[in-house]
Design an enzyme around this catalytic site. Sequence first.
Site, PDB file in Angstrom:
ATOM      1  CG  ASN A 170      -1.621 -11.221  -6.374  1.00  0.00           C
ATOM      2  OD1 ASN A 170      -1.530 -10.055  -5.610  1.00  0.00           O
ATOM      3  ND2 ASN A 170      -1.595 -12.267  -5.713  1.00  0.00           N
ATOM      4  CD  GLU A 268      -3.141 -12.203   1.946  1.00  0.00           C
ATOM      5  OE1 GLU A 268      -2.118 -12.875   1.944  1.00  0.00           O
ATOM      6  OE2 GLU A 268      -3.768 -11.921   0.733  1.00  0.00           O
ATOM      7  CB  CYS A 302      -1.179 -14.575  -1.352  1.00  0.00           C
ATOM      8  SG  CYS A 302      -2.448 -13.894  -1.683  1.00  0.00           S
ATOM      9  CD  GLU A 476      -7.694  -8.738   3.785  1.00  0.00           C
ATOM     10  OE1 GLU A 476      -7.782  -7.529   3.496  1.00  0.00           O
ATOM     11  OE2 GLU A 476      -6.720  -9.315   2.998  1.00  0.00           O
TER      12      GLU A 476
HETATM   13  O1  TXE Z   1       5.685  -6.760  -3.944  1.00  0.00           O
HETATM   14  P1  TXE Z   1       5.835  -5.632  -2.948  1.00  0.00           P
HETATM   15  P2  TXE Z   1       6.684  -6.557  -5.450  1.00  0.00           P
HETATM   16  C1  TXE Z   1       5.931 -11.183  -4.186  1.00  0.00           C
HETATM   17  C2  TXE Z   1       6.455 -11.790  -5.492  1.00  0.00           C
HETATM   18  C3  TXE Z   1       7.032 -10.641  -6.232  1.00  0.00           C
HETATM   19  C4  TXE Z   1       7.774  -9.849  -4.985  1.00  0.00           C
HETATM   20  C5  TXE Z   1       8.139  -8.435  -5.337  1.00  0.00           C
HETATM   21  O2  TXE Z   1       7.322 -12.792  -5.497  1.00  0.00           O
HETATM   22  O3  TXE Z   1       8.235 -11.285  -7.235  1.00  0.00           O
HETATM   23  O4  TXE Z   1       6.913 -10.210  -4.090  1.00  0.00           O
HETATM   24  O5  TXE Z   1       6.905  -7.901  -5.847  1.00  0.00           O
HETATM   25  C6  TXE Z   1       4.108  -1.435  -2.070  1.00  0.00           C
HETATM   26  N1  TXE Z   1       6.114   0.775   2.350  1.00  0.00           N
HETATM   27  N2  TXE Z   1       4.742 -10.887  -4.152  1.00  0.00           N
HETATM   28  O6  TXE Z   1       7.682  -5.802  -5.194  1.00  0.00           O
HETATM   29  O7  TXE Z   1       7.076  -5.105  -2.812  1.00  0.00           O
HETATM   30  C7  TXE Z   1       4.225  -1.776  -3.650  1.00  0.00           C
HETATM   31  O8  TXE Z   1       4.164  -0.303  -4.443  1.00  0.00           O
HETATM   32  C8  TXE Z   1       4.872   0.448   1.813  1.00  0.00           C
HETATM   33  C9  TXE Z   1       3.969 -11.598  -3.333  1.00  0.00           C
HETATM   34  O9  TXE Z   1       5.477  -5.885  -6.468  1.00  0.00           O
HETATM   35  O10 TXE Z   1       5.291  -6.570  -1.716  1.00  0.00           O
HETATM   36  C10 TXE Z   1       2.927  -2.437  -4.035  1.00  0.00           C
HETATM   37  O11 TXE Z   1       1.825  -1.597  -3.893  1.00  0.00           O
HETATM   38  N3  TXE Z   1       4.476   0.027   0.542  1.00  0.00           N
HETATM   39  C11 TXE Z   1       2.492 -11.161  -3.039  1.00  0.00           C
HETATM   40  C12 TXE Z   1       2.777  -3.199  -2.647  1.00  0.00           C
HETATM   41  O12 TXE Z   1       3.507  -2.650  -1.497  1.00  0.00           O
HETATM   42  C13 TXE Z   1       5.297  -0.509  -0.262  1.00  0.00           C
HETATM   43  C14 TXE Z   1       1.930 -10.055  -3.916  1.00  0.00           C
HETATM   44  C15 TXE Z   1       3.177  -4.697  -2.870  1.00  0.00           C
HETATM   45  O13 TXE Z   1       4.820  -4.686  -3.435  1.00  0.00           O
HETATM   46  C16 TXE Z   1       6.862  -0.360   0.077  1.00  0.00           C
HETATM   47  C17 TXE Z   1       2.930  -9.359  -4.683  1.00  0.00           C
HETATM   48  C18 TXE Z   1       7.090   0.225   1.263  1.00  0.00           C
HETATM   49  N4  TXE Z   1       8.267   0.488   1.603  1.00  0.00           N
HETATM   50  C19 TXE Z   1       4.342  -9.760  -4.657  1.00  0.00           C
HETATM   51  N5  TXE Z   1       7.569  -0.853  -0.860  1.00  0.00           N
HETATM   52  C20 TXE Z   1       1.662 -11.970  -2.061  1.00  0.00           C
HETATM   53  N6  TXE Z   1       2.081 -12.901  -1.431  1.00  0.00           N
HETATM   54  O14 TXE Z   1       0.536 -11.673  -2.209  1.00  0.00           O
HETATM   55  C21 TXE Z   1       6.617  -1.449  -2.012  1.00  0.00           C
HETATM   56  N7  TXE Z   1       5.284  -1.077  -1.536  1.00  0.00           N
END
Ligand code: TXE
Length: 495
Positions: A170, A268, A302, A476
Amino acid sequence: MTQVKLLAVVDAFLQREHGHFINGLSQPGGGALRPVVNPATGQEIARVHDGCAEDVSAAMAAAQQAFRGSWAEMTALGRGKLLLKLADAMEQHREELAQIETLCSGKAITLSRELEVDQAVAFLRYFAGWAGKICGETTEISLPPRGGEKYRGFTLREPLGVVVGIIPWNFSIMIAIWKMAAALVCGCTVVLKPSEFTPLTMLRVAQLAADAGFPPGAINVVNGNGGLLGPMLIEHPFCAKVTFTGSVPTGRSVGNAASALAIPVTLELGGKNPALFLADMTVGEMVDGIIEAGYLNQGQICASAERFYLPAEKMDEVLSGLIQRLARLNVASPLDEACQVGPLANKAHLEKIQKLVARAKEDGDEILYGGYSPERPGYYFLPTVVKVRSENSTLMREETFGPVGSFLAYHDEEKVLQQINNSPFGLAASVWTHNLNKAMRYSERMQAGIVWINMHSLLDPALPFGGVKGSGNGREFGSAFINDYTRLKSVMMRY
Ligand code: TXE
């Protein structure tokens, strides 16, 4: 319509072979090619090689070598000066970075300029200002001086080592800069893992950093599948700290993996942030506040509010005013400077929101506006207004992370405060009122890491940010970040 023309450097950058940035060099690696899709069109705009175990090892080794060598040998002020130079370089490349960001994430170009680049620059300069000011303390020692000897104790703030920063899609620049600048100014080095959906911008920033004079290995970027690379990075013997921003389930698994190895971790995570409007606000003020709190960047922030609590006597008038305002928003290409509603960031995210809204309908919630994708290419979803049946509705509990506001009327302020706090999450909240007494008392009682009064979503580097309850741990910004990237060493001496 003021459609932005892509810069020639952006076109050239997209056509390059992309992968990782390791030890001061762009390194494509040999992994499978993953397409980067423009969410405004659904079209592929670039390809990036997925990382593998060798890329992780190379990045972690480069970061460890810089941590022990070039980065440690540099003075604190020298490190701060480099952060300032990077800030200047990002400012000079503002339009280029903003365009790449918009192409990858669908963020409106004005937001990419103002939030991704300008804010990242502001955070870099803030953290640079800490250089030379991160220090321990001297303390008196109370051991008995039997032979007339004296004692003195002091503490040293030592950098933790190689920091693994896992970044969501995001805010692919700004969130990476929060983590990177904090770690670097403390004397740590970093390996960043951007989201699969937005892998390009930090590659460009890392190159700008190298050009600005950062030594090889201080900043590394490894791209690829998070589920595969995340555990490899966290479990690597050189990993001294993990900092993660993203979804709750992934954050929990990152937290468990790090804790199992006693590695400090900052999480976070998301939540289901509330905004409480008190009856003394005018209808117009409430409508403005709701748009600021819930619909900026299509709700993909977020800290955005998703649960809105309105006084029952004003609910219908506010919702009708809100719908009129949302209907006038300009749904457009995010490269159009007049865009007010762009696409969601990726197809999977769109599908998740579509499912949640379908479930809300089944639950008996009333979709008063939006709730569907307009007829156009890309991953658009209209700003949506849902009058929920009760506080138990799915939409009052599950994060959509999208432009979906859920509205509940209340009669009693005391009861609504209990409803607001009856959530497993607590990242952010806001209270809107002209009554200073209530604003202060309610902000103290709302269970969240940050509570805004008459504003929402805006962050400042001087004010710590992070969640309570299921929304994460660690802070942070402010001075609080120092605890997250350094450890104290005690020294005691006799003389
Ligand atoms: O997020 P992820 P995704 C929410 C939003 C979205 C959903 C899924 O609703 O539809 O989450 O999004 C890395 N170990 N948010 O799949 O999985 C991944 O490669 C370590 C809310 O994109 O949380 C990416 O770099 N890392 C949110 C990062 O984690 C891992 C912002 C975030 O991915 C991993 C984004 C693992 N096992 C999505 N698996 C907020 N609230 O800020 C994935 N990643």
